[in-house]
Enzyme design. Structure first.
Site, PDB file in Angstrom:
ATOM      1  N   ASP A 127     -30.827   1.717 -13.314  1.00 47.44           N
ATOM      2  CA  ASP A 127     -31.486   3.005 -13.486  1.00 47.44           C
ATOM      3  C   ASP A 127     -31.737   3.714 -12.155  1.00 47.44           C
ATOM      4  O   ASP A 127     -32.186   3.090 -11.189  1.00 47.44           O
ATOM      5  CB  ASP A 127     -32.828   2.749 -14.193  1.00 47.44           C
ATOM      6  CG  ASP A 127     -33.618   4.016 -14.419  1.00 47.44           C
ATOM      7  OD1 ASP A 127     -33.198   4.820 -15.261  1.00 47.44           O
ATOM      8  OD2 ASP A 127     -34.653   4.203 -13.741  1.00 47.44           O
ATOM      9  N   GLU A 183     -26.604   4.442 -12.865  1.00 45.09           N
ATOM     10  CA  GLU A 183     -26.961   5.795 -13.284  1.00 45.09           C
ATOM     11  C   GLU A 183     -27.307   6.631 -12.070  1.00 45.09           C
ATOM     12  O   GLU A 183     -28.246   6.311 -11.342  1.00 45.09           O
ATOM     13  CB  GLU A 183     -28.178   5.776 -14.221  1.00 45.09           C
ATOM     14  CG  GLU A 183     -28.555   7.169 -14.708  1.00 45.09           C
ATOM     15  CD  GLU A 183     -30.065   7.401 -14.859  1.00 45.09           C
ATOM     16  OE1 GLU A 183     -30.442   8.204 -15.724  1.00 45.09           O
ATOM     17  OE2 GLU A 183     -30.869   6.814 -14.101  1.00 45.09           O
TER      18      GLU A 183
END
Ligand SMILES: [Ca+2]
Ligand SMILES: [Ca+2]
Lengths: 603, 603
Positions: free
Chosen positions: A224, A294
């Site tokens: 993330d 990401e």
């Protein structure tokens, strides 16, 4: 003679093995399906989805021909950012279940041949994490686990932050802590203090978290917000996009250039280190551990490509390709062509592409574009080369829900209602029963879409012309057709309405022409542009099934939102036509040797 | 029985081989000697040194026990920056000789067991380079070989640069080019346009230059000014150190933070790629190719350490350690201790340290500090763990020359006389003959130091108390004593005057205590601080030879600038004393097994 024959056979077998390309790994051959666990299936009637619920729905993936499942965070969390604020990286939040539930889910998945990808959230913890509690009270080992800096305050309120840095969610990225009497950095919510990765202990502890989940047997990690992991140590003000703006009025993330808070030198070394750890756990056959990052880098696509690593050190298997998320902004054949070409021409050689058309941070296709285009966009996703990622519900064309301002759950939406992400996080629509079969609770955490009775899995399973049926047909086609899962792509045509590309594999006469209408009804003549194609092709898949059997390439009629997978046979591969050289791309190149019925490499 | 014995012998031999550490590579075992080729030896009476001159002086290195020679640039060049402005990376400048001279020099060096390190200057070319000529006239392939940008100009003079970037040598880093009608970037002189490494062709062409010299057989590359290789693509203004300063008045490099012109993401990938190429040429035994980077990062030492690479991808064998160049600023035992500890504690584990006390960009020790300290600083350099680098002439304690303003040769000195580098680039002092034996010309390019008759190699060869004699004694000692060339260092003491450290190797009872006086005469009592040391040690080397044979550790008397290498025998290694754990460091750790007389690793 027998001996001789045996020797020859052995030699031939050895040669075949030596020349055979590796099979594609699981993360290359299957689409990735993203589950937002609050909204997939509730098993305990509290109105919020959970791990047991997911386990109860595993047949859905078998039905979809999807083998890779990514579940958004389910760790123990105060849920200020719905699980992206982790209080304990090694515990399951009670709302989602127990560690036993997790273990059961994982083994049920493995029993079915499904692979599990989980979220790894390195940039920050929850402010309730024990590391932060120890850091703010000055416990020696944890003092520098976060980024602390002196700042001016009055009565426990910060009056002057250490610099002008702004949180992604808006306002200063600094928060005064009364316990420690200093400010700490948070690039997201103030309840999400940024970890200090310049501290070797932090890196080690977070690497141990990676090991913990790999030991448990998870198959992949989605990392993330990686670009935020490191900040410049000097903590100087970031430059204003508009130098004339009064510095006092800077409150939004888009008002600064993030030269000191994103993509710092050293970031890739950290990610490469995690890839090394994942490699340690990838030695058993079939147990390859997958890593995806990401990072939204917008116009700076070179930054995204760096997450692939280099020719001498591996990093992510791929960074999520978010560029197709721009499709709704100006849907057209040409725009789609541009976005596909953007990735393919910028991706360094030897890597594997991937495509994302939706996720928990972006509106659903049916709402952002129109229901009309759900099928054609799924066809695009599933016929491009590389790994597609589908957000739950997109296989049935779910729509955003309406959420009134006083009902907003999303913290980002609370800061700015125009940024509310609740509408595309509504419960999965399984059937026509109450709460769409998602939950037996009286009230679900977000309302189910009011029209779920006309859009749900059960209904669409019984409708061969439904989005679900198309999705399933396409995933099966990907699996069965070599040209689709590891062949060339040649982008042969685009105009305002239509985007068309060829999928083909050296040595195979069966090839596909995909024609997608992302505008309005039109007729395309490809005979002049690509005379190398045959004059006719048969319809293998259509978003309007049964309408036609064959198509003349001189006049390919497509309606608004229609998509066609046309099959044809040829001895003239398009990628060998010099005119198309710059528009043809291949990854994991292999060729078919029809006499033996095998693939070989170095061709 | 014979068979059994043979088997046992084979097994023992195999075990010994398996446990034996690799021998140190040549770049680890020998000091590096830097030659500034204009000033080392002139062979053709033009007053400027040349390659043939160097070849004639190779015996000097054999005499010095030095095997690694780095020669500063000798490529074809208009000499605006004395060879750091390269017109052709594959040609020798006529002033230095011919390619044949180079080939002869290299084979003569290899015949003597000497290794050659040459300069590689990737950041820029000369404006006379054919690439730049083609780039300015718009030849398609070369259009983007440099960094061009539109800018405002009047009558061929730039009136407004594209941004506020400043050259290292001062004033705007942009120069208007009348041929192309655009501005180009030069981080150094305007005659040194920066190459555009975002262009893959530039990277390939420069990599081919690396291959060219490796094919020729050079043993190492010193990579110049690496931090400047990439710039931010957005070309935004760099932040001012003093935001209140009028932007119009920014002319000096130190007035900006170089966030967009130095150490950009992607830099290390380029360097790692070159290391990979060097590895391709390193497979033959004894033919390891060495890579060292030049980057001054001052207080940001973490940036320097990144040039070592990571645990999973190699980069430089070491980045030059320039921190000891700060010694003259505030010479003291403590300051020296701090600088040594700075490197050792920041260097990531598993790497090899190195030390630089002078080079062509910094004043000579005898002048910057004082003649008094030449010996003790050479002793420091040659007894620390890792690779020392000596600038030509430092082995005899040469001094800066005086250069009047109208005689300045150095382009940087012409911009700012206080930055003139001519004083420490004067001709090597070989003997008492005219021009110190450097040249038979009437006039040398820079004057020979007027006192060369009292400071030259020939004289010092005949004086056992000379700096040269000490230098040679110390290089021989490094070679013969395992503790010195691959043992531990423990920094045991520092005060205003004295810096003391121990060199020892596990399993060896012979150890060394080095006591260096970098302040004023004083007496040091180490018995209380390091009671583990014996009460007495014998003097192995002293900068004041013959003065004493043994020393009591309770009262180690040292005069100003005196240095002692004390030898003692012990069974109590200092690095095992927990009190010193944070002050002890080792690289390429190995242990001595005295029964067999061998080294082994994993100990
Ligand atoms: Ca961070
Ligand atoms: Ca540059």
């Amino acid at each position: 003679l027998t001996v001789l024959c045996t020797l020859v056979l052995v030699a031939v077998t050895a040669t075949i093995i030596a020349l055979s390309p590796q099979c594609l790994s699981w993360w290359q051959s299957s689409p990735v399906y993203q589950i937002y666990p609050r909204s997939f299936q509730d098993s305990d009637q509290d109105g919020v989805g959970d791990l047991k619920g997911i386990q109860n729905r595993l047949d859905h993936f078998v039905y979809l021909n999807v083998k890779a499942i990514w579940i958004s965070p389910f760790y123990k969390s105060p849920m200020k950012d719905f699980g992206y604020d982790v209080e304990d990286f090694r515990e399951i939040d009670p709302i989602f279940g127990t560690m036993e539930d997790f273990d059961n889910l994982l083994s049920s998945m493995h029993d079915r041949g499904l692979k599990l990808i989980i979220d790894f959230i390195p940039n920050h913890t929850s402010d309730k994490h024990v590391w932060f509690q120890r850091s703010r009270n000055g416990t020696e080992k944890y003092k520098d686990y976060y980024i602390w800096k002196d700042c001016e305050s009055v009565n426990g309120t910060m009056t002057k932050p250490p610099n002008n840095w702004v949180s992604v969610f808006g306002n200063s990225a600094w928060q005064f802590d009364t316990v420690r009497g200093q400010c700490y950095l948070h690039q997201f919510l103030k309840e999400q203090p940024d970890l200090n990765f310049r501290n070797a202990d932090v890196l080690k502890d977070m690497t141990d978290v990676v090991r913990f989940w790999l030991e448990k047997g998870v198959d992949g990690l989605r990392m993330d917000a990686v670009k935020f992991i490191l900040e410049a140590e000097h903590l100087r003000d970031e430059p204003q996009v508009n130098p004339q703006q009064n510095p006092e009025n800077i409150t939004s993330h888009s008002e600064l250039y993030h030269d000191y808070t994103e993509s710092q030198v050293g970031l890739h070394v950290i990610l490469q280190g995690w890839r090394q750890v994942m490699d340690e756990y990838s030695t058993e056959p079939g147990r390859y551990r997958f890593m995806v990052t990401e990072s939204y880098d917008y116009e700076e696509i070179g930054r995204t490509m760096m997450y692939y690593g280099t020719s001498f050190v591996q990093e992510a298997n791929f960074p999520f390709n978010f560029y197709l998320l721009d499709l709704p902004e100006s849907l057209s054949g040409r725009a789609c062509y541009d976005l596909v070409k953007l990735w393919m021409s910028n991706m360094p050689k030897g890597y594997w592409p991937n495509w994302v058309v939706g996720n928990h941070d972006n509106p659903r296709i049916a709402s952002a574009v129109s229901r009309k285009y759900v099928n054609v966009i799924n066809m695009l996703l599933l016929t491009l080369p590389g790994t597609p990622t589908s957000y739950y519900g997109e296989e049935i064309g779910m729509e955003n829900i309406a959420v009134s301002e006083d009902q907003i759950q999303d913290p980002f939406g609370k800061f700015d209602p125009s940024e509310n992400r609740d509408p595309f996080r509504s419960p999965m629509q399984w059937d026509s029963s109450p709460n769409a079969g998602f939950s037996e609770a009286n009230k679900t955490w977000l309302p189910v879409h009011p029209e779920y009775q006309t859009c749900n899995v059960m209904m669409q399973r019984n409708d061969s012309s439904s989005p679900l049926a198309l999705y399933r047909t396409l995933t099966a086609l990907r699996d069965s057709e070599l040209s689709l899962h590891r062949g060339w792509v040649c982008l042969v045509w685009s105009d305002a309405d239509v985007f068309a590309y060829v999928r083909e594999l050296d040595g195979l006469s069966t090839a596909f022409l995909i024609v997608l209408n992302l505008g309005n009804g039109s007729t395309t003549d490809l005979t002049a542009v690509v005379p190398e194609l045959p004059r006719e092709a048969s319809v293998r898949v259509s978003t309007l099934p049964g309408s036609k059997k064959t198509v003349s390439l001189a006049a390919i009629k497509t309606e608004r939102g229609e998509g066609l997978v046309l099959e044809y046979h040829t001895r003239q591969p398009i990628h060998e036509v010099s005119r198309f050289r710059e528009n043809c791309f291949v990854s994991e190149k292999a060729c078919y040797f029809s006499a033996l019925g095998i693939l070989y490499k170095n061709c």
